[in-house]
Design a protein around this motif. Structure first.
Motif, PDB file in Angstrom:
ATOM      1  N   ALA A  33       0.736  -1.132   0.285  1.00 20.07           N
ATOM      2  CA  ALA A  33      -0.097   0.119  -0.218  1.00 20.07           C
ATOM      3  C   ALA A  33       0.618   1.734  -0.163  1.00 20.07           C
ATOM      4  O   ALA A  33       2.084   0.867   0.835  1.00 20.07           O
ATOM      5  CB  ALA A  33      -1.066   0.023   1.593  1.00 20.07           C
ATOM      6  N   VAL A  34       0.401   2.067  -1.002  1.00 15.87           N
ATOM      7  CA  VAL A  34       1.176   3.649  -0.897  1.00 15.87           C
ATOM      8  C   VAL A  34       0.172   4.433  -0.262  1.00 15.87           C
ATOM      9  O   VAL A  34      -0.738   4.984  -0.879  1.00 15.87           O
ATOM     10  CB  VAL A  34       1.770   3.990  -2.391  1.00 15.87           C
ATOM     11  CG1 VAL A  34       2.374   5.379  -2.729  1.00 15.87           C
ATOM     12  CG2 VAL A  34       2.809   2.350  -2.816  1.00 15.87           C
ATOM     13  N   GLN A  35       0.957   5.564   0.474  1.00 12.34           N
ATOM     14  CA  GLN A  35       0.638   6.557   0.817  1.00 12.34           C
ATOM     15  C   GLN A  35       1.184   8.418   0.429  1.00 12.34           C
ATOM     16  O   GLN A  35       2.884   7.813   0.609  1.00 12.34           O
ATOM     17  CB  GLN A  35       0.049   6.466   2.469  1.00 12.34           C
ATOM     18  CG  GLN A  35       0.071   7.710   2.952  1.00 12.34           C
ATOM     19  CD  GLN A  35      -0.278   7.963   4.653  1.00 12.34           C
ATOM     20  OE1 GLN A  35       0.233   7.360   5.038  1.00 12.34           O
ATOM     21  NE2 GLN A  35      -1.129   9.390   4.975  1.00 12.34           N
ATOM     22  N   VAL A  36       1.370   8.681  -0.192  1.00 11.91           N
ATOM     23  CA  VAL A  36       1.424  10.133  -0.582  1.00 11.91           C
ATOM     24  C   VAL A  36       1.734  11.347   0.710  1.00 11.91           C
ATOM     25  O   VAL A  36       0.230  11.504   0.764  1.00 11.91           O
ATOM     26  CB  VAL A  36       1.120  10.494  -2.048  1.00 11.91           C
ATOM     27  CG1 VAL A  36       2.270  11.652  -2.284  1.00 11.91           C
ATOM     28  CG2 VAL A  36       1.488   9.412  -3.114  1.00 11.91           C
ATOM     29  N   ILE A  37       1.928  11.177   0.976  1.00 11.28           N
ATOM     30  CA  ILE A  37       2.486  12.561   2.103  1.00 11.28           C
ATOM     31  C   ILE A  37       3.308  13.679   0.926  1.00 11.28           C
ATOM     32  O   ILE A  37       4.753  13.909   1.351  1.00 11.28           O
ATOM     33  CB  ILE A  37       3.517  12.415   3.201  1.00 11.28           C
ATOM     34  CG1 ILE A  37       2.560  11.001   3.817  1.00 11.28           C
ATOM     35  CG2 ILE A  37       3.614  13.768   4.098  1.00 11.28           C
ATOM     36  CD1 ILE A  37       3.472  10.443   5.223  1.00 11.28           C
ATOM     37  N   VAL A  38       2.606  15.046   1.922  1.00  7.14           N
ATOM     38  CA  VAL A  38       3.122  16.142   1.453  1.00  7.14           C
ATOM     39  C   VAL A  38       2.832  17.303   2.438  1.00  7.14           C
ATOM     40  O   VAL A  38       2.479  17.076   3.015  1.00  7.14           O
ATOM     41  CB  VAL A  38       2.247  17.029  -0.046  1.00  7.14           C
ATOM     42  CG1 VAL A  38       3.364  18.369  -0.761  1.00  7.14           C
ATOM     43  CG2 VAL A  38       2.543  16.113  -0.908  1.00  7.14           C
ATOM     44  N   VAL A  39       4.527  17.366   2.504  1.00  9.96           N
ATOM     45  CA  VAL A  39       4.306  18.646   3.833  1.00  9.96           C
ATOM     46  C   VAL A  39       5.248  19.973   2.949  1.00  9.96           C
ATOM     47  O   VAL A  39       6.001  19.937   2.602  1.00  9.96           O
ATOM     48  CB  VAL A  39       5.754  18.126   4.438  1.00  9.96           C
ATOM     49  CG1 VAL A  39       6.119  19.188   5.737  1.00  9.96           C
ATOM     50  CG2 VAL A  39       4.810  17.196   5.809  1.00  9.96           C
ATOM     51  N   GLU A  40       4.144  21.028   3.569  1.00 11.38           N
ATOM     52  CA  GLU A  40       4.576  22.174   2.285  1.00 11.38           C
ATOM     53  C   GLU A  40       5.759  23.092   3.903  1.00 11.38           C
ATOM     54  O   GLU A  40       4.242  23.452   4.862  1.00 11.38           O
ATOM     55  CB  GLU A  40       3.614  23.099   1.893  1.00 11.38           C
ATOM     56  CG  GLU A  40       3.559  24.511   1.784  1.00 11.38           C
ATOM     57  CD  GLU A  40       2.195  25.042   0.752  1.00 11.38           C
ATOM     58  OE1 GLU A  40       2.613  25.924   0.258  1.00 11.38           O
ATOM     59  OE2 GLU A  40       1.476  24.862   1.100  1.00 11.38           O
ATOM     60  N   ASN A  41       6.341  23.175   3.230  1.00 12.35           N
ATOM     61  CA  ASN A  41       6.687  24.014   4.749  1.00 12.35           C
ATOM     62  C   ASN A  41       7.633  25.275   4.367  1.00 12.35           C
ATOM     63  O   ASN A  41       8.333  25.964   3.540  1.00 12.35           O
ATOM     64  CB  ASN A  41       8.683  23.804   4.994  1.00 12.35           C
ATOM     65  CG  ASN A  41       9.539  23.600   5.537  1.00 12.35           C
ATOM     66  OD1 ASN A  41      10.649  23.706   6.185  1.00 12.35           O
ATOM     67  ND2 ASN A  41       8.612  24.478   6.915  1.00 12.35           N
ATOM     68  N   ASP A  42       6.205  26.650   4.428  1.00  8.78           N
ATOM     69  CA  ASP A  42       6.173  27.219   4.340  1.00  8.78           C
ATOM     70  C   ASP A  42       5.775  28.257   5.475  1.00  8.78           C
ATOM     71  O   ASP A  42       4.679  27.999   5.931  1.00  8.78           O
ATOM     72  CB  ASP A  42       5.695  28.183   2.981  1.00  8.78           C
ATOM     73  CG  ASP A  42       6.063  29.073   1.985  1.00  8.78           C
ATOM     74  OD1 ASP A  42       6.823  30.068   3.003  1.00  8.78           O
ATOM     75  OD2 ASP A  42       6.098  29.102   0.844  1.00  8.78           O
ATOM     76  N   VAL A  43       5.534  29.717   4.925  1.00 11.36           N
ATOM     77  CA  VAL A  43       4.688  30.420   6.484  1.00 11.36           C
ATOM     78  C   VAL A  43       3.675  31.000   6.124  1.00 11.36           C
ATOM     79  O   VAL A  43       3.120  29.978   6.502  1.00 11.36           O
ATOM     80  CB  VAL A  43       5.614  31.975   6.374  1.00 11.36           C
ATOM     81  CG1 VAL A  43       4.686  32.808   7.049  1.00 11.36           C
ATOM     82  CG2 VAL A  43       6.621  31.955   6.773  1.00 11.36           C
ATOM     83  N   SER A  44       3.125  30.373   4.801  1.00 16.14           N
ATOM     84  CA  SER A  44       1.376  30.445   4.166  1.00 16.14           C
ATOM     85  C   SER A  44       1.705  29.093   4.127  1.00 16.14           C
ATOM     86  O   SER A  44       2.400  28.394   2.403  1.00 16.14           O
ATOM     87  CB  SER A  44       1.049  31.961   3.409  1.00 16.14           C
ATOM     88  OG  SER A  44       1.881  31.918   2.190  1.00 16.14           O
ATOM     89  N   ALA A  45       0.406  28.883   3.315  1.00 14.10           N
ATOM     90  CA  ALA A  45      -0.109  26.955   2.370  1.00 14.10           C
ATOM     91  C   ALA A  45      -0.235  27.658   0.934  1.00 14.10           C
ATOM     92  O   ALA A  45      -0.901  28.402   1.148  1.00 14.10           O
ATOM     93  CB  ALA A  45      -0.924  26.684   3.276  1.00 14.10           C
ATOM     94  N   GLN A  46       0.592  27.785   0.638  1.00 13.03           N
ATOM     95  CA  GLN A  46      -0.312  27.586  -1.067  1.00 13.03           C
ATOM     96  C   GLN A  46      -0.286  27.032  -1.406  1.00 13.03           C
ATOM     97  O   GLN A  46      -0.719  26.573  -3.150  1.00 13.03           O
ATOM     98  CB  GLN A  46       1.210  28.348  -1.755  1.00 13.03           C
ATOM     99  CG  GLN A  46       1.740  29.692  -1.083  1.00 13.03           C
ATOM    100  CD  GLN A  46       3.477  29.772  -1.804  1.00 13.03           C
ATOM    101  OE1 GLN A  46       3.070  30.740  -2.711  1.00 13.03           O
ATOM    102  NE2 GLN A  46       3.981  31.014  -0.994  1.00 13.03           N
ATOM    103  N   CYS A  47      -0.381  25.326  -1.330  1.00 15.42           N
ATOM    104  CA  CYS A  47       0.222  23.920  -1.805  1.00 15.42           C
ATOM    105  C   CYS A  47      -0.971  23.362  -2.150  1.00 15.42           C
ATOM    106  O   CYS A  47      -0.761  22.322  -2.558  1.00 15.42           O
ATOM    107  CB  CYS A  47       0.990  23.999  -2.630  1.00 15.42           C
ATOM    108  SG  CYS A  47       2.604  24.310  -2.283  1.00 15.42           S
TER     109      CYS A  47
END
Length: 320
Positions: A33-47
């Motif tokens: 099983a695959v889980q994709v994890i995206v962590v946006e490392n920024d002051v504001s959330a854009q993605c």
């Protein structure tokens, strides 16, 4: 077996979108099983919308995690990815950069290698993709020089590394496959004190080796690096080499592997070599321009390290 594919990202929504599209084409063996994890490392959330709009990826795997981490630092972003992976029950954690795309069999190759020889951490080759656009002759020259460098790095890894022993090849996070036990049981984590300096993956690899953890290399688990056109500039390549040299200096000092006198001697030796092959830049720029820039950057980075200065390479972002 559950695998978390992790992508830290910052201010590069277009590149992230291309990366997510490529992940939708991954092949996965039965029983995984695959889980994709995206962590946006920024002051504001854009993605967040980029992730929620990756319809092919959602339909392919059905489990995508988006997390906004406003505390800046590449090691912080990576550790956040790892904690989310472990909380979700992942057995293995893979990292890929947001400006990369894997071959469809990328995970298959890593999983197959793991079944062949059980190691804690694996790496694989990163190849340079042709940029969508260039800005002229100098860009094309730099692209050719970088291609030579990428190919040389891969050739060396093929010679010294195997599936069960990475040899002298340092495994970094642009193509990285790791057992969750390295974190949960052995307590190896990315060093968040590095801030924006970078080098956290090199330090992680050295920590693994010091603890006697097994590392390997999968020569056919390939990802492609899509360099933003800004990174084709000579100034960027100089700065990158400078900052890598600086981070490496401070790492070796922390480990007690380097003294200031030894560093100054190596700077003098590098300086002499720089003078010797400098004229070759004019004769064969494709082969020697990048070497000249990287050697110059290495010298400056080492001198900065001796003077106590630290890199802040990841304080700025290239690409979009």
């Amino acid at each position: 077996m559950k695998i978390a594919v992790c992508i830290p990202t910052r201010a590069r929504p277009e590149l992230l979108g291309s990366c997510l599209e490529s992940l939708a084409r991954l092949s996965v063996p039965d029983g995984c099983a695959v889980q994709v994890i995206v962590v946006e490392n920024d002051v504001s959330a854009q993605c967040r919308e980029i992730v929620s709009g990756a319809s092919e990826l959602w339909s392919r795997f059905g489990e995508i995690t988006y997390h906004h981490q406003p505390r800046l630092g590449i090691a912080i972003a990576r550790n956040t990815c790892v904690r989310l992976s472990i909380d979700s029950g992942a057995d293995f954690i893979a990292f890929i950069d947001d400006d990369e795309t894997p071959e469809p069999d990328w995970l298959l190759k890593h999983i197959s290698a793991q079944e062949f020889s059980h190691v804690h951490l694996r790496g694989g080759p990163v190849r340079l993709a042709r940029p969508d656009r260039t800005r002229g002759l100098l860009d094309r020259m730099m692209q050719a020089s970088l291609l030579n460098r990428y190919e040389a790095v891969e050739r060396k890894a093929r010679k010294v590394s195997t599936r069960s022993d990475s040899g002298a090849t340092t495994i970094v996070t642009n193509n990285w496959f790791c057992s969750a036990s390295v974190f949960a049981e052995h307590g190896v984590w990315f060093n968040e004190a590095l801030g924006m300096a970078g080098g956290e993956d090199t330090e992680f690899y050295k920590d693994c080796k010091r603890r006697g953890l097994r590392t390997g290399w999968v020569e056919d688990a390939v990802v492609w690096d899509h360099l933003p056109v800004e990174r084709l500039s000579p100034l960027y390549q100089f700065r990158r080499a400078r900052d890598q040299s600086n981070s490496h200096f401070h790492l070796k000092r922390r480990l007690g592997e380097l003294s200031r006198p030894a560093t100054l001697i190596s700077v003098v030796v590098k300086g002499i070599s720089l003078v010797v092959f400098s004229p070759l830049v004019l004769i064969a720029p494709t082969h020697f321009l990048l070497r000249f820039l990287r050697t110059s950057g290495w010298i400056v980075g080492r001198v900065q390290g001796v003077l106590g200065k630290r890199s802040a390479h990841y304080a700025s972002v290239t690409g979009s």
